[in-house]
Design a protein around this motif. Structure first.
Motif: not given
Length: 968
Positions: A477-497
């Protein structure tokens, strides 16, 4: 309320405070026939660190709320309606023990405490050795550390554990008896306190659309090393910064010679340089914008020796690495040398050669960057054989510190990313009760589906799928994208495998996350999977939408709405700064958040809880910590001052004298310690984190900072007021005198007569700052430090900011600016600034308020990165000022027993809305203005118990229609 406990603290065999352990507990019992199914059956429960409670297979709740371990909070649930008389009933509890300190958890030990009582207080079930327990085999303990603020990301294999374990009937032959730790009152949980706020909400939110579909390729191999905990013994016990010197080593085993790419993703941590097969590569030779750093390498067939200089200044201290090889090359990480240790690891720790723990931006000595062994290692070690000379510095890294996979890295970096139009049937995934959506499979690729929730939410991800056993679902999960730009949330790993079992299955994560967009990457599927639902279970402090605002300016309406939504998302078991990056109760942030909440929701228990948590940090520092309860012992003096101010504002909101007296004792305690830091010039000088705004103002971490001194003057006067409320006249006089003395010293030493302005600071070496800032002058005006001619001068700066002043850098600082402008009657300038700064957010698609304005120090390198956090409640000022100034609703007496309603139109032609009254009910205001005739029609209604002074704006005539509402 029951106060005695028969229950004992329990846990399982093994470590006292195991790392990221997921443990299941069960207890079956019989409810006598003819009983149950009624009120009166209450279950009290708490755990270290977090639990999910089930009764007869039904999820009942989760907790506990954050608390200091020495005053552990417990929850109470009424569960009679779930019990079955005359039958065996089962309580099941799923407990996750963090095993590391975070920014909202102080490390204790693994433990569960629960007791079920009937209406007479008789015990039906209480934790003891008869409760059975098992490790949850499906939850992998080696998932990546999420961040320094959080505990861990999530990796669960559904094929290894039966989800039916929470039900009434379950085969527990392999489970063992729980271990009794001790009675209530044992350390570290010395005292127990009942939960002091309501249970949080749970509302199902579905995505609004499938944003994109793509086939992707990423790294073949990833790894995450918890450098902090693997290198620095005892670092799990706190979350303080650490500075250290050291290296990591591994072998890259390659089936053939060829090109490869190594990627690193840490947030400015743990990467100074690397060496491959004896050749050192400095970070300057890498490409990519930090924190993404890449280097293309040539691998030889067989083993390739990799060293990484991980020396750094760390909070999280996490090395994230990915490896991609071209063609059909198979690569892996392997142990660099045989080890006599029983531990098996593909990685070696070398060092630390030197280490320093940092407290409040201080340290007891300087790190020895010229340490001989550290320098010699880099110069002399070129092969595995060379390692033998440094055995005293080398240790295999325990596998628990090496994550099995880094889902964040796999989700962020795509070697190939080929997008497709989203099929109509795939959009079914966002429609409740629709037919299953089919997620396609691409040979040789993974499949990524990206969902948009429409706006950011905070809670628990859930999904239902049908797939073969072993299919991997990676969620990010992440907070923001605009067009082709996706703001990846470096410094936070809230992923789920999530590794699927065979067939149809549903999963609901127990870990809270905040995001707007969530990607699902399907890996290892041989045929399309069926996706029945993707949902966010939105969870927040329960509030009614009492506060309302609309006006003739649609932009202000949109801004009010994002402010409202942001505030709600940041009301958890305390006010928090943001629902994604941190979820931390930052003490200073909450002062402004509370004022906004007063105008939106009018609830008080959450604020009372926040204010009471702060003095618990006195065991860490008598100056009180800036975030609590936390393993980071850190002080921002202004944050302590804002806490004291918030205590007084709570009294103004509620007229609760008993609470004011309770808080006064703590205010008195900490202010005495602050006053001990007044120097011989009469100024407050401290070595610490002297923050107010994210901007280039001169606010050094050692010396005399002007805005801090000014806020201390105001806080001393707040202390005097709280003393008078509490009946301590001597204390009031003492604080008033101290405030006057400090104010005099500020005006003597921090005013520059030539520049007609207050300087930002005096450095520790005595150098006077040559920086002038809006921040310092806002505070001078707001706190009343400036008087007479000086006040007139600085107030002119607020109305017309000088170009040579450092400008405001965050919406948080804007809150104080708006307060100062409103006191000057400059409401139209407040609205103009809101339109400019928050309108920019709206134009960029914001659905919540940003933490920062663009071009602040963290995102200058990336023009697409407009802010760090896209949902930050310290930025929700418009919801407060639009209600207070445009509607004109202001309290004139403690508890809002007297209220002023005096709208300030500021160019608007109409406005209407509501403001909650703290004693119940609300104040409704609607006004319409005719500028051509200078007339206004004002409609107001309010509870009859309050006295209201209503007036029309100066220069206008009008009619006021009043309605008094009777009380029940």
């Amino acid at each position: 309320m029951l106060t005695n406990w028969q229950a004992k603290w329990i846990w399982g065999e093994g470590e006292e405070s195991p790392r990221n352990e997921w443990r299941c507990f069960r207890k079956s019992f019989t409810v006598p026939a003819g009983e149950g199914g009624s009120d009166g059956y209450s279950l009290r429960i708490t755990a270290d660190s977090r639990y999910v409670l089930y009764v007869n297979g039904t999820q009942v709740g989760r907790g506990p709320v954050r608390s200091w371990p020495f005053e552990q909070s417990y929850d109470t649930y009424e569960i009679g309606h779930l019990l079955q008389p005359g039958e065996s009933n089962t309580v099941a509890v799923f407990v996750n023990h963090f095993g590391v300190a975070t920014f909202y958890y102080v490390r204790g030990r693994g433990g569960l405490l629960a007791e079920l009582n009937d209406s007479e207080g008789n015990v039906l079930a209480a934790t003891d050795a008869t409760w059975i327990t098992s490790l949850h085999q499906g939850h992998h303990t080696r998932s990546s550390r999420a961040s320094c603020q959080h505990a861990f990301a999530e990796y669960v294999d559904a094929s290894l554990w039966d989800s039916a374990w929470t039900g009434q009937v379950y085969d527990t032959a392999d489970w063992t008896s729980s271990v009794v730790l001790g009675p209530v009152g044992m350390e570290p949980w010395i005292a127990l306190k009942p939960r002091d706020i309501p249970l949080l909400t749970e509302e199902i939110i579905a995505p609004v659309r499938v944003e994109s579909l793509a086939k992707v390729k990423s790294f073949q191999v990833t790894a995450t090393l918890d450098v902090r905990n693997a290198w620095i013994d005892g670092s799990e016990d706190h979350a303080n910064r650490i500075r250290f010197l050291g290296y990591a080593a591994t072998l890259i085993r390659s089936t053939q010679a060829g090109q490869a790419t190594i990627g690193f993703f840490q947030d400015r941590e743990c990467l100074k340089a690397l060496s491959l097969n004896g050749e050192w590569i400095d970070s300057a030779q890498m490409y990519g914008s930090a924190p993404e750093r890449y280097v293309d390498i040539d691998l030889q067939a067989g083993d390739n020796l990799l060293f990484i200089d991980v020396s750094s200044d760390i909070h999280t201290g996490k090395l994230q690495i990915g490896l991609y090889a071209e063609d059909d090359n198979v690569v892996s990480f392997q142990a660099p040398a045989p080890s006599s240790s029983e531990l098996t690891s593909e990685w070696l720790r070398i060092g630390p050669f030197d280490a320093v723990e940092l407290l409040d931006h201080q340290h007891v000595r300087t790190l020895d960057w010229e340490h001989p062994a550290y320098l010699e290692f880099r110069d002399k070690v070129r092969s595995v054989e060379d390692l033998r000379a440094y055995q005293e510095w080398i240790k295999p890294i325990d596998s628990k510190y090496v994550s099995e996979v880094d889902v964040f890295v796999l989700s962020v970096w795509r070697k190939e990313n080929i997008r497709y139009a989203v099929p109509a049937q795939l959009q079914n995934a966002v429609i409740p009760h629709a037919e299953a959506a089919i997620v396609p499979v691409f040979e040789g690729y993974d499949t990524e589906v990206l969902f948009d929730l429409g706006k950011e939410y905070s809670g628990y991800l859930s999904f239902e799928v049908e797939a073969d056993e072993g299919v991997v679902l990676d969620w990010y999960g992440f907070e923001y994208m605009s067009g082709e730009y996706r703001q990846d949330m470096f410094g936070l790993d809230h992923t789920l495998r999530y590794v699927c079992k065979a067939g149809r299955q549903r999963y609901e994560t127990p870990i809270r996350r905040g995001f707007r967009y969530v990607s699902l990457t399907v890996r290892g599927a041989q045929k399309p999977i069926k996706l029945y639902s993707v949902n966010m279970i939105q969870s927040n402090y329960p509030v009614a939408e009492v506060g309302q605002f609309t006006c003739s300016d649609e932009l202000l309406n949109d801004i009010w709405e994002i402010s409202r939504h942001t505030t709600k998302l940041c009301m958890e078991d305390t006010f928090v700064d943001c629902p994604a990056y941190e979820q931390v109760f930052w003490v200073g942030d909450s002062r402004n958040e509370a004022l906004v909440s007063n105008y939106l929701y009018g609830v008080q228990d959450i604020l009372k809880r926040c204010l009471r948590l702060v003095p618990g940090s006195s065991h860490q520092t008598p100056l009180f910590a800036d975030q609590v309860p936390s393993g980071w012992s850190s002080v921002i003096p202004n944050w302590t001052f804002f806490w004291a101010i918030a205590c007084a504002e709570y009294y103004e909101q509620t007229a609760d004298e008993a609470f004011a007296a309770e808080m006064y004792g703590h205010i008195q305690f900490t202010l005495q310690h602050y006053l001990a830091k007044i120097d011989d010039r009469g100024l407050f000088a401290v070595k610490g984190w002297n923050l107010l705004d994210w901007s280039p103002i001169d606010q050094p971490n050692d010396g005399i900072v002007s805005h801090q001194n000014m806020f201390l003057v105001h806080t001393l006067r707040v202390g005097a007021r709280m003393a008078r409320i509490s009946g301590d006249q001597a204390g009031a006089s003492s604080f008033d005198e101290a405030a006057l003395n400090l104010e005099t010293a500020i005006n003597e030493h921090l005013w520059d007569a030539d520049k007609l302005a207050y300087i930002d600071c005096i450095h520790a070496n005595g150098r006077r700052s040559d920086v002038l800032s809006m921040q310092t002058h806002v505070v001078a005006s707001l706190t009343g430090v400036a008087q007479g001619d000086r006040k007139a001068i600085i107030d002119s700066y607020l109305v017309s900011p000088p170009d040579n002043f450092v400008q405001i850098g965050s919406p948080f600082m804007s809150f104080f600016y708006y307060e100062a402008l409103a006191k000057l009657g400059e409401v139209e300038r407040v609205l103009g600034d809101i339109r400019h700064n928050y309108g920019m957010m709206i134009r960029n698609g914001a659905t919540t308020c940003w933490e920062q304005y663009p071009n602040f120090f963290e995102n200058r390198a990336n023009p697409d990165m407009l802010t760090r956090s896209h949902c930050h409640a310290w930025s929700s000022a418009p919801a407060y000022f639009l209600g207070r100034e445009v509607l004109g609703v202001r309290s004139l007496a403690p508890g809002w027993t007297e209220v002023e309603i005096a709208p300030v139109p500021s160019g608007l032609t109409w406005a209407k809305g509501s403001v909650p009254h703290p004693a119940g009910g609300r104040i409704d205001v609607a006004w319409t203005l005719d500028e051509s005739t200078k007339t206004i029609v004002l409609h107001i209604s309010y509870p009859e118990s309050i006295a209201v002074r209503a007036s029309v704006p100066e220069g206008y005539t009008g009619i006021i229609h009043e309605t008094k509402l009777a009380l029940l």
